[in-house]
Structure formats: structure tokens, C-alpha cells
Design a protein around this motif. Structure first.
Motif, PDB file in Angstrom:
ATOM      1  N   GLU A 128       0.827  -1.202   0.000  1.00  0.00           N
ATOM      2  CA  GLU A 128       0.000   0.000   0.000  1.00  0.00           C
ATOM      3  C   GLU A 128       0.865   1.258   0.000  1.00  0.00           C
ATOM      4  OE1 GLU A 128      -2.079  -1.194   3.452  1.00  0.00           O
ATOM      5  OE2 GLU A 128      -2.702  -2.944   2.301  1.00  0.00           O
ATOM      6  N   ASN A 129       1.886   1.279   0.806  1.00  0.00           N
ATOM      7  CA  ASN A 129       2.833   2.396   0.835  1.00  0.00           C
ATOM      8  C   ASN A 129       4.215   1.779   0.703  1.00  0.00           C
ATOM      9  OD1 ASN A 129       0.778   4.399   1.823  1.00  0.00           O
ATOM     10  ND2 ASN A 129       0.751   2.948   3.512  1.00  0.00           N
ATOM     11  N   LEU A 130       5.026   2.318  -0.191  1.00  0.00           N
ATOM     12  CA  LEU A 130       6.362   1.760  -0.356  1.00  0.00           C
ATOM     13  C   LEU A 130       7.140   1.919   0.945  1.00  0.00           C
ATOM     14  CD1 LEU A 130       7.755   2.662  -3.884  1.00  0.00           C
ATOM     15  CD2 LEU A 130       6.651   0.593  -3.096  1.00  0.00           C
ATOM     16  N   ILE A 131       7.341   0.831   1.643  1.00  0.00           N
ATOM     17  CA  ILE A 131       8.167   0.834   2.843  1.00  0.00           C
ATOM     18  C   ILE A 131       9.499   0.195   2.468  1.00  0.00           C
ATOM     19  CG2 ILE A 131       8.428  -0.062   5.174  1.00  0.00           C
ATOM     20  CD1 ILE A 131       5.368  -0.003   5.394  1.00  0.00           C
TER      21      ILE A 131
ATOM     22  N   GLY B 195       8.791   7.008   3.467  1.00  0.00           N
ATOM     23  CA  GLY B 195       8.544   5.572   3.532  1.00  0.00           C
ATOM     24  C   GLY B 195       9.771   4.747   3.833  1.00  0.00           C
ATOM     25  N   VAL B 196      10.879   5.432   4.165  1.00  0.00           N
ATOM     26  CA  VAL B 196      12.108   4.714   4.525  1.00  0.00           C
ATOM     27  C   VAL B 196      12.001   4.339   6.006  1.00  0.00           C
ATOM     28  CG1 VAL B 196      14.625   4.772   4.593  1.00  0.00           C
ATOM     29  CG2 VAL B 196      13.391   6.039   2.817  1.00  0.00           C
ATOM     30  N   GLN B 197      11.763   3.055   6.233  1.00  0.00           N
ATOM     31  CA  GLN B 197      11.456   2.582   7.582  1.00  0.00           C
ATOM     32  C   GLN B 197      12.689   2.495   8.463  1.00  0.00           C
ATOM     33  OE1 GLN B 197      10.260  -1.594   8.098  1.00  0.00           O
ATOM     34  NE2 GLN B 197       8.339  -0.839   8.972  1.00  0.00           N
ATOM     35  N   LYS B 198      13.797   2.074   7.866  1.00  0.00           N
ATOM     36  CA  LYS B 198      15.041   1.904   8.615  1.00  0.00           C
ATOM     37  C   LYS B 198      16.218   2.333   7.755  1.00  0.00           C
ATOM     38  CE  LYS B 198      13.020  -1.922  11.215  1.00  0.00           C
ATOM     39  NZ  LYS B 198      12.858  -1.193  12.486  1.00  0.00           N
TER      40      LYS B 198
END
Length: 304
Positions: free
Chosen positions: A17-20, A48-51
Motif C-alpha cells: 500500500e505504501n512503499l516501505i 517511507g524509509v522505515q530503517k
């Protein structure tokens, strides 16, 4: 697929759904981020950069990268290593003890950036080889992946890694910019390739673009990174195929156009890089996001 793999897959379904995405290499200890690191990290999260894995390239920057993991827990992780250009600095055991202590911390998830670079003469080739070999030994002892820098030194690099046999932990070729032939050698070894915004710059018929478009690089060996502040993804590059440009979304382009420059790339550019890679692969960006996030979580043991 193990139960652990299934759990990671379930938790990453939001990627559709969202580019993670996960940036496995950003040089956030660079002085270019000295004034606004909080904003840089927040922009990455908003994109959307999670880590983000912050790369250590010397004893000092490895310690600083580890410090950042404690300022931004569960978002920033670090690596600890000495870049081949700085190999000549590792002249005493005190420096090695500092590096080992930093590398042993749980927030440090890989050993490197280490390797060989024969394009410059900042450190003698034999010194580079000796320092690289000692860092691979450290990775074996700590059981952490090796985060490798290589330029015009593939044969020597593989020869050193082969010496470790079955003890060798997983290997990531950081910021790969080589040829198809070089890529295949690494893939055949089971190594991972980290792809950056260089995919915009590569105009050769036998480089990264071909590795992707001909599906030579399998998704389960693909990782993505910005190598910030370097490797700016120039999406206006005239040689980018139209179908690849069409894969870019307005949202990801906005982050690059507003916040990133040739002088200072940022982790918030990573979704655009994922979309470019997806365009060359002929796959949906959500598939690339999911696969690369899964690879990074599993390989580096990042917390969900």
C-alpha cells in the motif's frame, strides 16, 4: 520458508500500500548533515524509509554511527569498519580494539565498509588486503555480514573471501557499479548486491541496467541503498528509457526534487530508486520494496 520468514512477510504486507523501504547504506555521519540530521531522518520516514543503516568507514565514524543508533532507536542501525582508503590508519592494536568493541554492539549489524579499492592510492594495496582480511576475520568471529567496498579489485577480493570457506558470513557488495560479468561472479558466490541511484548514471550496455532488465540479479539477492550524500539519482538523465521514467511516481520525485541535490543526496530518495529499479526489472515497485525490505530485515536481523 521458515516461521520467522512468514512473520516478516506478514509484517511487510503494508509495502503493497505504501512503499516501505530500507536504506542499507547512508553516510549520515558526513559533515553535510551536521546541521539538520533530525530533518533528514524525519523526511526519510515521511517518504517511507522505515530503517536506515549508517555506514562506518573509520574507527571514528563507526563510533559516531553507533551513537546515532541510540539517538534514533529502531530507525537507525550502524555498521563498523574501515574503508580501504583509510586502511593505512590501522597501525596499532588500540585502534583495532576500539573497532572491535564498536562492532560487537547489538545495534551494529554488519562489518564494513571494508574491502579493496585499486583506483586510488590512499592506502597501499597490500595494506588494504591485510586490513580487509582482518575485518573479515572479525565478521566471522562476531557472525555479522560483511559490508564490502570494491573497485577494480574483484579477483583479489574474492580470493581473500574464499580463504574463509564455510566460516564466511553473508557478503553484501555495497553500492555495486560494476559490469554484468562482475555482477555474475558475485551472484554465483551467493553475495548480495546493493543498488543505488547510480542506475541513472550507468549508460553502458553491460552494467547494472542489463543485470536488472535481463533478470540476471535475482530479487532475493537485491538490496537498495542511497549511499547518501553520494549517488544522487538523476531522474532527468537523458539515457533513462521512457518506460523506466514512467515508473516514477509524483510523490517519490517530489522528495528527490525538493530535498536532494548532486552535492547532497538523502535517504528520502530511496523510494524513487526502488521505482527506477522496478522499471528496469519490469516489475511493480511494491514487489521490489517488499523483496528488498524482507532481504534486509532477515540478513541484518533488524527489529520489526
Amino acid at each position: 520458508m521458515t516461521s520467522e520468514d512468514n512473520q516478516i512477510s506478514e509484517e511487510l504486507k503494508g509495502c503493497y500500500e505504501n512503499l516501505i523501504v530500507i536504506d542499507i547504506g547512508a553516510n549520515l555521519t558526513n559533515k553535510k548533515y551536521g546541521r539538520d540530521l533530525d530533518s533528514v531522518v524525519q523526511r526519510a520516514k515521511d517518504a517511507g524509509v522505515q530503517k536506515i543503516m549508517v555506514t562506518g568507514t573509520s574507527v571514528r565514524s563507526s563510533k559516531e554511527a553507533l551513537r546515532l543508533t541510540r539517538l534514533y532507536p529502531s530507525t537507525i542501525y550502524s555498521t563498523a569498519g574501515v574503508h580501504p582508503h583509510d586502511a593505512k590508519s590501522m597501525t596499532d592494536e588500540e585502534a583495532w580494539a576500539e573497532l572491535t568493541a564498536t562492532a560487537a554492539a547489538p545495534e551494529c549489524v554488519a562489518i564494513g565498509e571494508c574491502g579493496l579499492n585499486y583506483t586510488k592510492d590512499f592506502s597501499e594495496p597490500q595494506v588494504q588486503r591485510d586490513v580487509f582480511k582482518r575485518q573479515v576475520e572479525m565478521a566471522c568471529e562476531l557472525r555479522k555480514p560483511v559490508f564490502v567496498h570494491e573497485k577494480e579489485a574483484q579477483d583479489d577480493l574474492i580470493k581473500i573471501l574464499d580463504e574463509f570457506g564455510n566460516r564466511l558470513p553473508p557478503v553484501v557488495i555495497h553500492s555495486f557499479t560494476g559490469s554484468v560479468e562482475q555482477g555474475i561472479k558475485y551472484i554465483d558466490k551467493g553475495f548480495y548486491l546493493g543498488i543505488t541511484g547510480y542506475v541513472c548514471k550507468d549508460k553502458s550496455d553491460g552494467g547494472i541496467r542489463r543485470l536488472l532488465s535481463e533478470r540476471i540479479l535475482p530479487l532475493d539477492k537485491l538490496l537498495v541503498e542511497t549511499d547518501s550524500p553520494f549517488m544522487y539519482p538523476n531522474m532527468r538523465a537523458s539515457k533513462l528509457p521512457l518506460h523506466v521514467k514512467d515508473s516514477l511516481t509524483e510523490r517519490s520525485m517530489n522528495f528527490v526534487n525538493r530535498y536532494c541535490t548532486f552535492q547532497r543526496n538523502e535517504p528520502c530518495a530511496l523510494p524513487a530508486i526502488v521505482e527506477l529499479i522496478a522499471g528496469f526489472l519490469g516489475q511493480g515497485p511494491e514487489d521490489v520494496a517488499l523483496a528488498t525490505a524482507f532481504n534486509a530485515l532477515k540478513l541484518f536481523g533488524l527489529s520489526q
